[in-house]
Scaffold this motif. Structure first.
Motif, short mmCIF file in Angstrom:
data_model
loop_
_atom_site.label_atom_id
_atom_site.label_comp_id
_atom_site.label_asym_id
_atom_site.label_seq_id
_atom_site.Cartn_x
_atom_site.Cartn_y
_atom_site.Cartn_z
N LEU A 199 -0.46 -4.45 7.63
CA LEU A 199 -0.31 -4.26 6.20
C LEU A 199 1.07 -3.71 5.87
O LEU A 199 1.70 -3.02 6.69
N ASP A 200 1.54 -4.00 4.66
CA ASP A 200 2.79 -3.44 4.15
C ASP A 200 2.47 -2.07 3.57
O ASP A 200 2.01 -1.94 2.44
N ILE A 201 2.68 -1.01 4.38
CA ILE A 201 2.31 0.35 3.99
C ILE A 201 3.57 1.19 3.84
O ILE A 201 4.40 1.25 4.75
N ARG A 202 3.71 1.85 2.70
CA ARG A 202 4.80 2.78 2.45
C ARG A 202 4.26 4.20 2.61
O ARG A 202 3.67 4.77 1.69
N ARG A 203 4.45 4.76 3.79
CA ARG A 203 3.97 6.12 4.04
C ARG A 203 4.95 7.13 3.46
O ARG A 203 6.14 6.90 3.41
N GLY A 204 4.40 8.26 3.05
CA GLY A 204 5.25 9.29 2.45
C GLY A 204 5.80 8.88 1.10
O GLY A 204 6.78 9.46 0.63
N ALA A 205 5.19 7.89 0.45
CA ALA A 205 5.64 7.39 -0.86
C ALA A 205 4.65 7.88 -1.91
O ALA A 205 3.58 7.28 -2.09
N ARG A 206 5.01 8.94 -2.59
CA ARG A 206 4.13 9.51 -3.61
C ARG A 206 4.42 8.87 -4.96
O ARG A 206 5.55 8.92 -5.45
N LEU A 214 0.85 -1.19 0.00
CA LEU A 214 0.00 0.00 0.00
C LEU A 214 0.88 1.24 0.00
O LEU A 214 1.82 1.36 0.80
N PHE A 215 0.59 2.17 -0.92
CA PHE A 215 1.36 3.41 -1.04
C PHE A 215 0.50 4.59 -0.63
O PHE A 215 -0.62 4.76 -1.13
N GLU A 216 1.02 5.42 0.26
CA GLU A 216 0.32 6.62 0.73
C GLU A 216 1.27 7.82 0.64
O GLU A 216 2.37 7.78 1.19
N ALA A 217 0.83 8.87 -0.06
CA ALA A 217 1.69 10.03 -0.28
C ALA A 217 1.96 10.80 1.00
O ALA A 217 3.01 11.44 1.13
N THR A 218 1.04 10.78 1.97
CA THR A 218 1.22 11.50 3.22
C THR A 218 1.71 10.53 4.30
O THR A 218 1.91 9.35 4.06
#
Length: 536
Positions: A284-291, A33-37
Motif C-alpha cells: 500500500l501507498d502509506i505515508r507514515r508520520g503524516a498528520r 493512506l495517511f497515518e499520524a504515527t
C-alpha cells in the motif's frame, strides 16, 4: 485493471483503514493512506515490551477473537500466514471471591493466606468450556443448519447452548439453570435497542449473584460499558454469536502465534507475497508520520489547479496541499475524527472559497461525532510471573469480586517461539485486563487490589492503558452508517460505524472490519459504475 494515481485518501492506518485501503487497491483503485504515527495497527498493534530485562513481542492489549467473526476470519485466510493463528474450543476458569455465608454450602477452597479471617471471604473456582460430546452431535446437524433447514438449525442452536452448559464444571446447579434461561431468552426474545441491559435483566429476575456478576463482567469487557448504561440488544448479540451459533467453531477462541501487527496489520500493508511486483496487489501507498490537519473541498493557493468537487488535505509541516482526491475515508477513532472535522470547518471559514454542501456535510458529521459517548479506557497489565505457569494455571481466568470491576487474566499461550529460552520467557507472561475504566490511576489501583485479592504475584509488570479503547455501547445509541456522508465524498470506517447490516455489534475488531469492508465494497461499485458509464 490498475488506475494510476491515488483517487481515494484513507486517513488512519488502524485495522479499519488498512482493510479499506487493501480491498480498494485489490480492485484496481489507487489509494493513499495517511497515518499520524510511525506504527500501523491503531489500537490493535504489537509492541516491544521490557519485562524483567527481556524484550518481548506482546500486544497493546488483549483482543479476544472468536470464530463467529466471519469478516476477520476471511481477511486472515486471504492475507495472513495461516501458521500465525489457530482457533480452539474455549476453556477458562472462573475465580470468584465470595463473602455471602449463605453460599457456604457449595464446595470451597481454603481461604488464601493474604485474606484476613475477619473478611469472611473465600475463593471458589469454576470452569467454563464446551462439552466435546455435545459438539460431536452438533457437527451432524451443522450441514442442515447451513442449508437453512429450520429443524436442523433449531437443533444446532440448542446444542450450541447445551455444549456450554454441559462443559461447565464446579458451578452451582442453580446458576446453570439461570444461565440456560439467559441464553434461551437472548435468542428467542432479543430486546429493543432502546432497552438497557439492567432493564432487560430485571425482567429475567435473576436470583443467582454469580450469573449477574458474570453478566456484568462480560458487559464490561465486550461492550466497554457498565450494565446500567449498556445496550441490551448488543449484549444479546454477543451472547448469540459466542454461545448460540449453529456454526460449529463460532465459540472457539483464536490463539495467536505472533503479535497483532504481524498477524494482520503488516500483511495488509505488504499485500500478497506472490504478487509483490504487481502494483494492484503489492504494498500500500502509506505515508507514515503524516498528520492530517484539515480537509478542504477546494485549494486556497493560486498555483494549485482548481478542481470542483475534489478534496485536498493540509498536512503538518507541509506548506502545499495534498490532493486532489475524489473521496476521503475517515478511519479514525471518534475523538480524532471530531478534532479533524472541527479543524476543517475552521479552515474552510478562513478561506474565500467555500462549498456550501460540503460545509453542511462537515457540520452534520460534527454533530454526529459530538453525540457519541466518550470512550472508556482499558488497562492491560503485562505480568512477568515468578515461574512458568503450571498446566493447571494455563487457562484464561475470569476474576470476579463482590464489588469493583472484574478482570481477565490471559496467560501467554503462543505455540511458536524461537528456542527453549524464548519459550520459557513466553510462558512466564500473562495479561491482566480491566475494561470500562474512567481513569488510568484508578485502573492501576484496581489492578493492584485484584493482584492482592487473588494472590497473583509478579516480579515485574508493564501497564498499557488505552484511553480511547472502544466507544461504549450505550442503549438508545446508533452508530453512524458508513455512507452517511457519501454525497459529499466522505466515508466512515471504524468500530463505531454501522456497516448497513442488521447486526448490533459492540465496538470491536470485527465491527471495525465489517464497516471497512462495506465502505470498500460501496466505493468499488461506484468506481465500476463510473468506468462503465465512461466506456459506454
Amino acid at each position: 485493471m490498475h488506475i494510476p494515481g491515488p483517487r481515494i485518501a484513507v486517513i488512519g492506518a488502524g485495522w479499519a483503514g488498512l482493510t479499506c485501503a487493501r480491498l480498494l487497491q485489490d480492485r484496481g483503485i489507487a489509494v493513499r493512506l495517511f497515518e499520524a504515527t510511525r506504527q500501523l495497527g491503531g489500537r490493535a498493534r504489537g509492541l516491544d515490551i521490557d519485562l524483567n530485562g527481556d524484550i518481548l513481542k506482546l500486544d497493546n492489549g488483549q483482543h479476544l477473537v472468536i470464530g463467529a467473526y466471519r469478516c476477520l476470519r476471511g481477511l486472515l485466510a486471504r492475507y495472513s500466514n495461516e501458521q500465525h493463528h489457530t482457533f480452539r474450543p474455549p476453556d477458562f476458569m472462573i475465580r470468584e471471591l465470595v463473602r455471602n455465608k449463605a453460599q457456604s454450602r457449595f464446595p470451597r477452597l481454603a481461604a488464601p493466606p493474604h485474606l484476613s479471617s475477619s473478611a469472611a471471604q473465600h475463593e471458589r473456582r469454576m470452569f467454563m468450556g464446551q462439552a466435546t460430546w455435545v459438539q460431536g452431535i452438533q457437527a451432524g446437524f451443522t450441514r442442515q443448519a447451513m442449508a437453512s433447514l429450520e429443524p436442523g438449525r433449531t437443533l444446532a442452536l440448542g446444542l450450541a447452548q447445551l455444549s456450554w452448559l454441559a462443559g461447565a464444571r464446579a458451578m452451582p446447579f442453580q446458576s446453570l439453570i439461570e444461565l440456560a434461561m439467559l441464553l434461551r431468552r437472548a435468542y428467542r426474545h432479543p430486546p429493543r435497542a432502546s432497552c438497557s441491559l439492567d432493564e432487560w435483566l430485571d425482567g429475567l429476575r435473576l436470583r443467582q449473584a454469580l450469573v449477574r456478576r458474570w453478566v456484568d463482567a462480560l458487559c464490561e469487557s465486550a461492550l466497554n460499558c457498565p450494565s446500567d448504561q449498556a445496550c441490551a440488544l448488543r449484549f444479546t448479540t454477543v451472547l448469540n454469536e459466542a454461545m448460540a451459533n449453529p456454526q460449529l467453531d463460532a465459540s472457539h477462541w483464536m490463539h495467536q502465534r505472533c503479535d497483532l501487527g504481524e498477524l494482520l496489520a503488516l500483511p495488509l500493508a505488504r499485500g500478497r507475497p506472490e504478487s509483490k511486483h504487481d502494483p494492484q496487489f503489492g504494498p500500500l501507498d502509506i505515508r507514515r508520520g503524516a498528520r492530517v490537519l484539515s480537509m478542504a473541498s477546494k485549494p486556497v493557493f493560486q498555483h494549485v489547479e482548481q478542481s470542483a468537487g475534489s478534496w485536498w488535505l493540509k498536512l503538518a509541516g507541509q506548506e502545499t496541499l495534498d490532493g486532489p482526491y475524489e473521496h476521503i475515508v475517515l478511519a479514525l477513532e471518534p475523538q480524532r475524527a471530531l478534532a479533524l472535522t472541527q479543524q476543517s470547518l475552521a479552515y474552510a471559514a478562513s478561506t474565500p472559497h467555500r462549498h456550501r454542501a460540503i460545509q453542511q456535510g462537515l457540520e452534520r458529521l460534527q454533530d454526529d461525532l459530538r453525540a457519541l459517548p466518550k470512550p472508556l479506557g482499558i488497562l492491560t497489565r503485562w505480568l512477568c510471573l515468578p515461574k512458568p505457569t503450571e498446566a493447571a494455571q494455563v487457562k484464561p481466568q475470569l476474576l470476579l469480586r463482590d464489588r469493583g470491576p472484574a478482570a481477565w487474566l490471559f496467560p501467554n499461550q503462543r505455540d511458536v517461539v524461537d528456542g527453549a529460552q524464548q519459550a520459557s520467557k513466553a510462558s512466564r507472561t500473562a495479561g491482566l485486563v480491566i475494561s470500562a475504566q474512567h481513569d488510568a490511576i484508578e485502573a492501576r489501583r484496581q489492578a493492584d487490589e485484584i493482584q492482592r485479592q487473588f494472590g497473583i504475584q509478579a516480579i515485574d509488570y508493564k501497564d498499557i492503558y488505552e484511553h480511547h479503547a472502544a466507544t461504549p455501547s450505550r442503549f438508545g445509541l446508533h452508530w453512524p452508517p458508513f455512507n452517511r456522508f457519501s454525497d459529499q465524498g466522505i466515508w466512515l470506517a471504524g468500530d463505531w460505524i454501522a456497516d448497513g447490516s442488521q447486526d448490533m455489534l459492540p465496538a470491536c475488531l470485527e465491527s471495525a472490519l465489517r464497516s471497512a469492508t462495506a465502505c470498500a465494497t460501496a466505493l468499488g461499485a461506484r468506481f465500476q459504475d463510473a468506468h462503465s458509464a465512461s466506456s459506454a
